[in-house]
Design a protein around this motif. Structure first.
Motif, mmCIF file in Angstrom:
data_model
loop_
_atom_site.group_PDB
_atom_site.id
_atom_site.type_symbol
_atom_site.label_atom_id
_atom_site.label_comp_id
_atom_site.label_asym_id
_atom_site.label_seq_id
_atom_site.Cartn_x
_atom_site.Cartn_y
_atom_site.Cartn_z
ATOM 1 N N ALA A 179 19.465 -26.156 111.671
ATOM 2 C CA ALA A 179 18.639 -27.003 112.054
ATOM 3 C C ALA A 179 19.192 -28.044 113.071
ATOM 4 N N LEU A 180 20.454 -28.281 113.067
ATOM 5 C CA LEU A 180 21.172 -29.278 113.830
ATOM 6 C C LEU A 180 21.297 -28.325 115.192
ATOM 7 N N THR A 181 21.564 -27.212 115.175
ATOM 8 C CA THR A 181 21.970 -26.464 116.158
ATOM 9 C C THR A 181 20.372 -26.053 117.243
ATOM 10 N N MET A 182 19.365 -26.457 116.430
ATOM 11 C CA MET A 182 18.128 -26.102 117.189
ATOM 12 C C MET A 182 17.391 -27.271 117.929
ATOM 13 N N VAL A 183 18.265 -28.314 118.078
ATOM 14 C CA VAL A 183 17.991 -29.336 118.817
ATOM 15 C C VAL A 183 18.405 -28.881 120.366
ATOM 16 N N GLY A 184 17.473 -29.029 121.131
ATOM 17 C CA GLY A 184 17.709 -28.713 122.578
ATOM 18 C C GLY A 184 17.275 -27.421 123.200
ATOM 19 N N PRO A 185 17.642 -26.751 124.139
ATOM 20 C CA PRO A 185 17.118 -25.693 124.608
ATOM 21 C C PRO A 185 17.437 -24.363 123.503
ATOM 22 N N ASP A 186 16.242 -23.529 123.615
ATOM 23 C CA ASP A 186 16.572 -22.339 122.757
ATOM 24 C C ASP A 186 17.301 -21.415 123.375
ATOM 25 N N PRO A 187 17.960 -20.640 122.629
ATOM 26 C CA PRO A 187 19.056 -19.930 123.349
ATOM 27 C C PRO A 187 18.488 -18.652 124.229
ATOM 28 N N ILE A 188 17.384 -18.328 124.172
ATOM 29 C CA ILE A 188 17.188 -17.164 124.869
ATOM 30 C C ILE A 188 16.055 -17.755 126.093
ATOM 31 N N GLY A 189 14.990 -18.252 125.983
ATOM 32 C CA GLY A 189 14.349 -18.647 127.030
ATOM 33 C C GLY A 189 14.441 -20.116 127.305
ATOM 34 N N THR A 190 15.595 -20.830 126.878
ATOM 35 C CA THR A 190 15.634 -22.341 127.044
ATOM 36 C C THR A 190 14.557 -23.180 127.016
ATOM 37 N N VAL A 191 13.584 -22.784 126.132
ATOM 38 C CA VAL A 191 12.680 -23.880 125.919
ATOM 39 C C VAL A 191 13.023 -24.979 125.028
ATOM 40 N N GLN A 192 12.465 -26.184 125.453
ATOM 41 C CA GLN A 192 13.050 -27.259 124.735
ATOM 42 C C GLN A 192 12.564 -27.280 123.175
ATOM 43 N N ARG A 193 13.439 -27.517 122.123
ATOM 44 C CA ARG A 193 12.947 -27.644 120.711
ATOM 45 C C ARG A 193 13.388 -29.239 120.386
ATOM 46 N N PHE A 194 12.546 -29.823 119.607
ATOM 47 C CA PHE A 194 13.026 -31.112 118.868
ATOM 48 C C PHE A 194 13.785 -31.916 119.596
ATOM 49 N N SER A 195 13.520 -32.040 121.029
ATOM 50 C CA SER A 195 14.386 -32.832 121.830
ATOM 51 C C SER A 195 13.386 -34.417 122.112
ATOM 52 N N PHE A 196 12.192 -34.286 121.706
ATOM 53 C CA PHE A 196 11.358 -35.422 121.521
ATOM 54 C C PHE A 196 11.197 -36.449 122.880
ATOM 55 N N GLY A 197 11.601 -35.660 123.779
ATOM 56 C CA GLY A 197 11.729 -36.166 125.359
ATOM 57 C C GLY A 197 12.912 -37.120 125.540
ATOM 58 N N ILE A 198 13.870 -37.257 124.477
ATOM 59 C CA ILE A 198 14.860 -38.078 124.722
ATOM 60 C C ILE A 198 15.913 -37.153 125.484
ATOM 61 N N PRO A 199 16.389 -37.895 126.555
ATOM 62 C CA PRO A 199 17.157 -37.350 127.623
ATOM 63 C C PRO A 199 18.427 -36.569 126.887
ATOM 64 N N GLU A 200 19.249 -37.541 126.261
ATOM 65 C CA GLU A 200 20.392 -36.899 125.544
ATOM 66 C C GLU A 200 20.259 -36.049 124.563
ATOM 67 N N LEU A 201 18.983 -35.625 124.315
ATOM 68 C CA LEU A 201 18.837 -34.326 123.254
ATOM 69 C C LEU A 201 18.482 -33.109 124.159
ATOM 70 N N ARG A 202 18.234 -33.200 125.230
ATOM 71 C CA ARG A 202 17.862 -32.125 126.156
ATOM 72 C C ARG A 202 18.864 -31.110 126.091
ATOM 73 N N SER A 203 20.293 -31.361 126.150
ATOM 74 C CA SER A 203 20.998 -30.362 126.223
ATOM 75 C C SER A 203 21.595 -30.049 124.859
ATOM 76 N N GLY A 204 20.958 -30.334 123.897
ATOM 77 C CA GLY A 204 21.194 -30.288 122.283
ATOM 78 C C GLY A 204 22.654 -30.931 121.884
ATOM 79 N N LEU A 205 22.806 -30.995 120.640
ATOM 80 C CA LEU A 205 24.022 -31.750 120.079
ATOM 81 C C LEU A 205 25.370 -31.126 120.175
ATOM 82 N N GLN A 206 26.405 -31.849 120.432
ATOM 83 C CA GLN A 206 27.577 -31.375 120.719
ATOM 84 C C GLN A 206 28.315 -30.975 119.182
ATOM 85 N N ILE A 207 29.076 -29.899 119.638
ATOM 86 C CA ILE A 207 29.700 -29.413 118.205
ATOM 87 C C ILE A 207 30.574 -30.410 117.614
ATOM 88 N N VAL A 208 31.435 -31.023 118.363
ATOM 89 C CA VAL A 208 32.636 -31.728 117.827
ATOM 90 C C VAL A 208 32.165 -33.025 117.030
#
Lengths: 509, 175
Positions: A179-208
């Motif tokens: 679920a944490l990896t679903m935040v940000g662009p989806d891996p095929i069509g780069t459709v935004q998911r669960f970013s709620f308009g927050i700019p920092e979430l648009r590129s997804g959460l960082q792994i580290v």
């Protein structure tokens, strides 16, 4: 044969690179220091320094992190023998026999056997590692997206089934990671998911920050429940290295422990602790003096130390060969690779063979350094036990914060670290495996991409997707492992219930 | 393990599942059509959370009468043989970390860090001999902050937030 010798030569060749040698020395010293500190496990040892590896090249970073693992396995035996407090869980049996030997005035013998077993275990298992990982990585080109999906799936189910007490919680934990990896662009069509308009979430959460928060920050929070240290428990020691005639008796236990450690270490979710336990039992079974086990057996110390050291190399087989981390410290190793833009997976070694060379350099270099200075630094490592644990916990937490900030100079990443630390604390306390969640964080995003790309490749036909022989084979293995996990859970549940009812019987009216 | 918290966490999992399913419906359509689509995995995962959460709650409810408040632990345990504090200490330390992160861009690294280190040491009942006549609770945080700042800002070249000290740094560096 050249394919197998090549990585060994490549690893040894890195000893000529000064920056790698410096990384190895610091890695081994830090690992030994961390291993010697009770309650400070390999995950924390790697987790604290992981963000700093951004300043290193990828080869130096991997060699450094692997050398830390080698150092931890060596360092944890010293407080186990001399104080009776195992540095990590895998040294528990060393503490039983080793500390008994120490109390009998045989500190030198116990330490010498542990030192000998650690070196042999690490060295021989490195060769096993190369001989197992190279053929595995050569299968990489057989894998298309469907097979890669199946691999990531088996990686996640294996750790859930083999480690947790409750499979449902394990599955939920892995689901949280996905679920944490679903935040940000989806891996095929780069459709935004669960970013709620927050700019920092648009590129997804960082792994580290995600993985560090789940497995390392949460562990510090858990450890902070106990504000104590071991000052006053430690006295000095003046040990003499044992004679070869004494060490020779332990050779069968060391070799048995090495083989068991390497193979059990390679099983997802296993690692050093079960490897050491199985090796100890095996050594007891074949020993001429099984009655000494638990009462100061040098064979027991040897089997335990060889196995827990060899398990390091074993854990790295699926990690490097297939991109499947088997323990939380291996998740952090893969997370470190992502800092350098490397993609964990079966193609890792084929596309970047220098990573395998770096791993071999870390294993062999760390072992060589233990051989050269390990005995001399033993008394220094004993002093580590007296360092105030509270200072270490607080500094570790502060270092993790600044380390994660240093990666992208992002305060948002710090919120992710602290937030997942909070989540991880409750997860680990209530049986939702943080290791499974962290592994799912690393594998989750790739898993969805492989599934959807695979379906596209198979003309959106599930039948074609699932009937590919390797895909089907791997998925069958995954479901068998999952079924085994559920079966053992149910069996354990029933026996616990039976035990409770038996205890209750005499009190019944 | 407190079964009430266990049940509360299972309910949180169920709620998370419902949240994911609801918000998954607002995810846009992918320009690259595929049978799963961008909503597929979140919806499936949400449903799995709902079912898993309900299963965990049901398991506890069925045994509620036969079990005590504290049931057999399923998670990681405290170190054996050493007294353990309550979860309150761990959570207070977490709160300190969260406040530290929030303060970092506002007051800067050099002010926020010693405060955070001192507060958490205090929570862990840290007591030591004074260091160079400075009480330990102040000396260690200051020492840590200065050393870590020197390593990160000077050696590694990381731009750490300086907060209100920005003008002082500008004067010192002339930039």
């Amino acid at each position: 044969m050249g394919d197998l010798i090549g990585p060994l030569i490549g690893g040894v060749g890195l000893f000529l690179v000064p920056s790698v040698v410096i990384a190895l020395v610091f890695g081994m010293l830090w690992g030994s220091f961390a291993g010697a500190m009770p309650g400070f496990n390999q995950t924390l040892a790697v987790g604290i320094v992981l963000p700093f590896t951004f300043a290193l090249g990828p080869v130096e970073a991997i060699a450094f992190l692997v050398a830390i693992s080698v150092g931890v396995s060596f360092g944890n035996s010293i407080p186990a023998i001399l104080v009776g407090i195992p540095g990590t869980a895998s040294a528990v049996l060393t503490a039983i026999d080793g500390h008994t030997l120490h109390k009998q005035g045989k500190s030198g013998l116990a330490l010498g056997v542990a030192y000998f077993a650690a070196i042999v275990g690490q060295f021989v298992s490195t060769i096993f590692f190369v001989f197992m990982v190279v053929p595995l990585s050569q299968l990489a080109y057989l894998f298309l997206a469907p097979e890669l999906f199946a691999l990531t799936f088996v990686g996640m189910t294996a750790i859930i089934s083999l480690t947790g007490k409750n499979v449902i919680k394990g599955l939920i934990a892995a689901g949280i990671g996905v679920a944490l990896t679903m935040v940000g662009p989806d891996p095929i069509g780069t459709v935004q998911r669960f970013s709620f308009g927050i700019p920092e979430l648009r590129s997804g959460l960082q792994i580290v920050p995600l993985t560090l928060g789940l497995v390392a920050f949460s562990e510090i929070l858990r450890a902070s429940r106990q504000a104590h240290d071991w000052q006053g428990l430690v006295d000095g020691f003046n040990a003499k290295f044992p004679r070869w005639s004494e060490l020779r008796q332990t050779v069968p236990s060391v070799l048995g422990g090495t083989v068991i450690g390497t193979f059990i270490g390679a099983i997802p979710g296993m690692g050093g602790t079960p490897a050491a336990a199985v090796s100890y039992q095996q050594a007891k079974m074949f020993s001429k003096h099984p009655e000494q086990f638990g009462k100061g057996s040098i064979e027991g110390v040897a089997a335990n130390e060889a196995a827990q050291n060899a398990a390091q190399a074993g854990e790295m087989v699926p990690t490097f060969g297939l991109g499947l981390p088997t323990t939380d410290s291996m998740v952090l190793l893969l997370a470190a690779m992502t800092i350098h833009g490397l993609v964990p997976g079966p193609l890792l070694i084929q596309e970047t063979p220098e990573m395998l060379h770096a791993a071999v350099a870390g294993l062999l270099g760390g072992t060589l350094l233990i051989l050269l200075i390990g005995w001399r630094i033993s008394s220094l490592l004993l002093k580590v036990v007296t360092i105030d644990r509270r200072l270490v916990l607080v500094f570790a937490m502060a270092l993790m914060v600044i380390g994660v900030y240093a990666l992208r100079q992002s305060v948002f990443d710090l919120y992710v670290l602290v937030g997942t630390g909070f989540l991880g604390y409750f997860m680990s306390r209530y049986g939702y495996s943080t290791a499974a969640a962290a592994i799912a964080v690393v594998l989750g995003a790739y898993s969805e991409a492989y599934l959807r790309q695979g379906l596209n490749l198979m003309r959106n036909d599930w039948g074609l997707f699932l009937s590919r022989p390797i895909t089907a084979g791997i998925l069958v293995v995954a479901f068998v492992i999952l079924a085994y996990g559920i079966y053992t859970n149910v069996r354990e549940g029933r026996s616990a219930k039976q035990m409770v009812s038996e205890i209750a019987k005499p009190n019944a009216p | 393990m407190d079964r009430r918290i266990d049940v509360a966490l299972a309910l949180c999992v169920t709620a998370l599942g419902i949240f994911i399913i609801v918000f998954a419906q607002s995810i846009g359509r992918s320009p690259v059509p595929d049978p799963i689509g961008p909503r597929g995995i979140p919806t499936g995962l949400g449903a799995a959370f709902v079912l898993g959460g309900i299963a965990l709650v049901a398991r506890r409810v069925v045994r509620w009468r036969h079990e005590g408040t504290y049931v057999e632990p399923e998670g990681s345990q405290d170190d054996a043989g050493v007294p353990a504090g309550s979860a309150r200490r761990a959570l207070t330390i977490w709160l300190c970390a969260a406040i530290y992160v929030a303060l970092l861009p506002v007051v800067g690294y050099l002010i926020a860090t010693p405060l955070f280190v001192a507060a958490t040491l205090r929570l862990l009942h840290f007591e030591r001999q004074p260091l160079l006549r400075v009480p330990a609770i102040a000396a260690y945080p200051i020492l840590y902050t200065l050393i870590s700042y020197a390593v990160f800002a000077t050696l590694l070249g990381i731009r750490l937030p300086v907060g209100p000290l920005r003008d002082v740094f500008l004067t010192l560096t002339g930039r």
